[in-house]
Every structure is written in C-alpha cells, then in structure tokens.
Design an enzyme around this catalytic site. Structure first.
Site, PDB file in Angstrom:
ATOM      1  N   HIS A   1       0.844  -1.189   0.000  1.00  0.00           N
ATOM      2  CA  HIS A   1       0.000   0.000   0.000  1.00  0.00           C
ATOM      3  C   HIS A   1       0.886   1.247   0.000  1.00  0.00           C
ATOM      4  O   HIS A   1       2.073   1.180   0.330  1.00  0.00           O
ATOM      5  CB  HIS A   1      -0.917  -0.004   1.220  1.00  0.00           C
ATOM      6  CG  HIS A   1      -2.067  -0.937   1.078  1.00  0.00           C
ATOM      7  ND1 HIS A   1      -2.636  -1.567   2.156  1.00  0.00           N
ATOM      8  CD2 HIS A   1      -2.774  -1.352  -0.002  1.00  0.00           C
ATOM      9  CE1 HIS A   1      -3.648  -2.326   1.741  1.00  0.00           C
ATOM     10  NE2 HIS A   1      -3.730  -2.213   0.440  1.00  0.00           N
TER      11      HIS A   1
ATOM     12  N   LYS B   1       5.236   1.531   0.853  1.00  0.00           N
ATOM     13  CA  LYS B   1       6.168   1.334  -0.268  1.00  0.00           C
ATOM     14  C   LYS B   1       7.622   1.530   0.152  1.00  0.00           C
ATOM     15  O   LYS B   1       8.503   0.799  -0.319  1.00  0.00           O
ATOM     16  CB  LYS B   1       5.788   2.230  -1.436  1.00  0.00           C
ATOM     17  CG  LYS B   1       4.462   1.772  -2.063  1.00  0.00           C
ATOM     18  CD  LYS B   1       4.148   2.502  -3.315  1.00  0.00           C
ATOM     19  CE  LYS B   1       2.735   2.251  -3.796  1.00  0.00           C
ATOM     20  NZ  LYS B   1       2.274   0.896  -3.852  1.00  0.00           N
TER      21      LYS B   1
ATOM     22  N   THR C   1       2.986  -5.069  -8.258  1.00  0.00           N
ATOM     23  CA  THR C   1       2.074  -4.069  -8.792  1.00  0.00           C
ATOM     24  C   THR C   1       2.896  -2.839  -9.172  1.00  0.00           C
ATOM     25  O   THR C   1       4.021  -2.659  -8.701  1.00  0.00           O
ATOM     26  CB  THR C   1       0.970  -3.737  -7.777  1.00  0.00           C
ATOM     27  OG1 THR C   1       1.557  -3.467  -6.506  1.00  0.00           O
ATOM     28  CG2 THR C   1      -0.024  -4.884  -7.650  1.00  0.00           C
ATOM     29  N   GLY C   2       2.336  -1.986 -10.027  1.00  0.00           N
ATOM     30  CA  GLY C   2       3.037  -0.895 -10.683  1.00  0.00           C
ATOM     31  C   GLY C   2       4.025  -0.090  -9.890  1.00  0.00           C
ATOM     32  O   GLY C   2       5.240  -0.185 -10.090  1.00  0.00           O
ATOM     33  N   THR C   3       3.547   0.752  -8.983  1.00  0.00           N
ATOM     34  CA  THR C   3       4.436   1.649  -8.258  1.00  0.00           C
ATOM     35  C   THR C   3       5.351   0.878  -7.315  1.00  0.00           C
ATOM     36  O   THR C   3       6.536   1.208  -7.195  1.00  0.00           O
ATOM     37  CB  THR C   3       3.630   2.702  -7.469  1.00  0.00           C
ATOM     38  OG1 THR C   3       2.703   3.322  -8.348  1.00  0.00           O
ATOM     39  CG2 THR C   3       4.526   3.758  -6.864  1.00  0.00           C
ATOM     40  N   THR C   4       4.843  -0.161  -6.696  1.00  0.00           N
ATOM     41  CA  THR C   4       5.693  -0.984  -5.835  1.00  0.00           C
ATOM     42  C   THR C   4       6.837  -1.564  -6.644  1.00  0.00           C
ATOM     43  O   THR C   4       8.001  -1.530  -6.227  1.00  0.00           O
ATOM     44  CB  THR C   4       4.876  -2.109  -5.168  1.00  0.00           C
ATOM     45  OG1 THR C   4       3.837  -1.534  -4.377  1.00  0.00           O
ATOM     46  CG2 THR C   4       5.758  -2.983  -4.280  1.00  0.00           C
TER      47      THR C   4
ATOM     48  N   SER D   1      -0.858  -0.875 -11.831  1.00  0.00           N
ATOM     49  CA  SER D   1      -1.125  -0.433 -10.465  1.00  0.00           C
ATOM     50  C   SER D   1      -2.216  -1.324  -9.880  1.00  0.00           C
ATOM     51  O   SER D   1      -3.102  -1.782 -10.610  1.00  0.00           O
ATOM     52  CB  SER D   1      -1.578   1.028 -10.504  1.00  0.00           C
ATOM     53  OG  SER D   1      -2.046   1.431  -9.247  1.00  0.00           O
ATOM     54  N   GLY D   2      -2.160  -1.551  -8.573  1.00  0.00           N
ATOM     55  CA  GLY D   2      -3.134  -2.429  -7.923  1.00  0.00           C
ATOM     56  C   GLY D   2      -4.581  -2.116  -8.257  1.00  0.00           C
ATOM     57  O   GLY D   2      -5.312  -2.975  -8.762  1.00  0.00           O
TER      58      GLY D   2
ATOM     59  N   ASP E   1      -3.612  -6.033  -9.024  1.00  0.00           N
ATOM     60  CA  ASP E   1      -3.979  -7.059  -8.042  1.00  0.00           C
ATOM     61  C   ASP E   1      -4.565  -8.281  -8.751  1.00  0.00           C
ATOM     62  O   ASP E   1      -4.249  -9.426  -8.413  1.00  0.00           O
ATOM     63  CB  ASP E   1      -4.996  -6.510  -7.029  1.00  0.00           C
ATOM     64  CG  ASP E   1      -4.419  -5.434  -6.125  1.00  0.00           C
ATOM     65  OD1 ASP E   1      -3.195  -5.442  -5.876  1.00  0.00           O
ATOM     66  OD2 ASP E   1      -5.198  -4.583  -5.661  1.00  0.00           O
TER      67      ASP E   1
ATOM     68  N   HIS F   1      -9.969  -0.122  -2.854  1.00  0.00           N
ATOM     69  CA  HIS F   1      -9.934  -1.419  -3.529  1.00  0.00           C
ATOM     70  C   HIS F   1      -9.726  -2.558  -2.529  1.00  0.00           C
ATOM     71  O   HIS F   1      -9.095  -3.563  -2.828  1.00  0.00           O
ATOM     72  CB  HIS F   1      -8.867  -1.432  -4.631  1.00  0.00           C
ATOM     73  CG  HIS F   1      -7.472  -1.213  -4.143  1.00  0.00           C
ATOM     74  ND1 HIS F   1      -7.028  -0.010  -3.669  1.00  0.00           N
ATOM     75  CD2 HIS F   1      -6.417  -2.049  -4.060  1.00  0.00           C
ATOM     76  CE1 HIS F   1      -5.759  -0.127  -3.305  1.00  0.00           C
ATOM     77  NE2 HIS F   1      -5.375  -1.352  -3.531  1.00  0.00           N
TER      78      HIS F   1
ATOM     79  N   ASP G   1     -10.141  -6.124  -3.572  1.00  0.00           N
ATOM     80  CA  ASP G   1      -9.019  -6.741  -4.274  1.00  0.00           C
ATOM     81  C   ASP G   1      -8.041  -7.370  -3.288  1.00  0.00           C
ATOM     82  O   ASP G   1      -7.497  -8.448  -3.525  1.00  0.00           O
ATOM     83  CB  ASP G   1      -8.285  -5.714  -5.134  1.00  0.00           C
ATOM     84  CG  ASP G   1      -9.170  -5.098  -6.201  1.00  0.00           C
ATOM     85  OD1 ASP G   1     -10.093  -5.800  -6.682  1.00  0.00           O
ATOM     86  OD2 ASP G   1      -8.965  -3.931  -6.543  1.00  0.00           O
TER      87      ASP G   1
END
Length: 125
Positions: free
Chosen positions: A12, A16, A38-41, A59-60, A65, A92, A95
């Site tokens: 989340h 990060k 997931t994207g930013t992570t 991204s989640g 996700d 989300h 998810d």
C-alpha cells in the site's frame, strides 16, 4: 533450464518505503527469484535494487492485483508478500481480500508484514 520461481510484492502507498527497504535488505535472496509486483511498488523495488529480475504490472487498483491473482491461480507465484497499511482506508479493499483468499485457496505462503515475510523468505531461499 528451469524458470526461476516468482515472488509477488505488493505494498500500500504508505508501505512502499518499507517494501523497498525489505528488498534492499534481502536482495541476495530475492535474486534467486523472479519478482512480480504491482506498478508503483515494482518501480520502487527496481529503483532500490536495479539488479533484481522485477516485472512491474499495472497499479493495484487498475488491475495489478488481479494480474497477480491470475498468476497465483495458475501456479506462477511461490510467495505473496503484501505490506498492508491497516490504518488507511483502501477503496480497492475487495481486491486485497481476493488476493488473500487466493493465497489460501492455492496454499501459497502469504506475508502481510515484514515480521512474517522475513522468515518465509529465508525458508524459501
């Protein structure tokens, strides 16, 4: 030649930094795995550990996700590490619940915090 097993990394927003630090700390062990995130992570882990084999998905909330869920359902993920922020409401949230449910159904290790992720990673590495 066999493909490296995959570990999924999700965090989340407020977690990060903790995920990037986790990856840095365990970079040697993580190098034995393919990483899906997931994207930013994923981008944060790539910045922290450019030598790791990381695939950043969407991204989640935009489908990442679900992409990881599909990998779990098809046997493509060995371990799910999801650093959850329990103090921030997540739009989300369904998810998140779906991912934890899939990890249980497909009987893969699931870590929701660093205290659980570290011994699971050591056991796999």
């Amino acid at each position: 030649m066999t493909e490296k097993p995959a570990i999924a990394l999700i965090a989340h927003d407020l977690m990060k930094d903790a995920m990037a630090d986790f990856a840095r700390t365990h970079e040697a062990v993580l190098s034995g795995f393919s990483i899906v995130a997931t994207g930013t992570t994923g981008q944060r882990v790539i910045e922290a550990c450019p030598g790791l084999d990381v695939t950043a998905l969407k991204s989640g909330p935009l489908g990442g996700d679900q992409q990881i869920g599909a990998l779990i359902a098809t046997g493509g993920v060995t371990l799910l590490v999801f650093f959850v922020d329990p103090l921030t409401a997540m739009p989300h949230d369904v998810d998140v619940k779906a991912l934890t449910r899939l990890a249980i159904v497909y009987d893969i290790p699931l870590a929701l915090n660093r205290a659980t992720a570290e011994p699971l990673l050591r056991a796999l590495g």
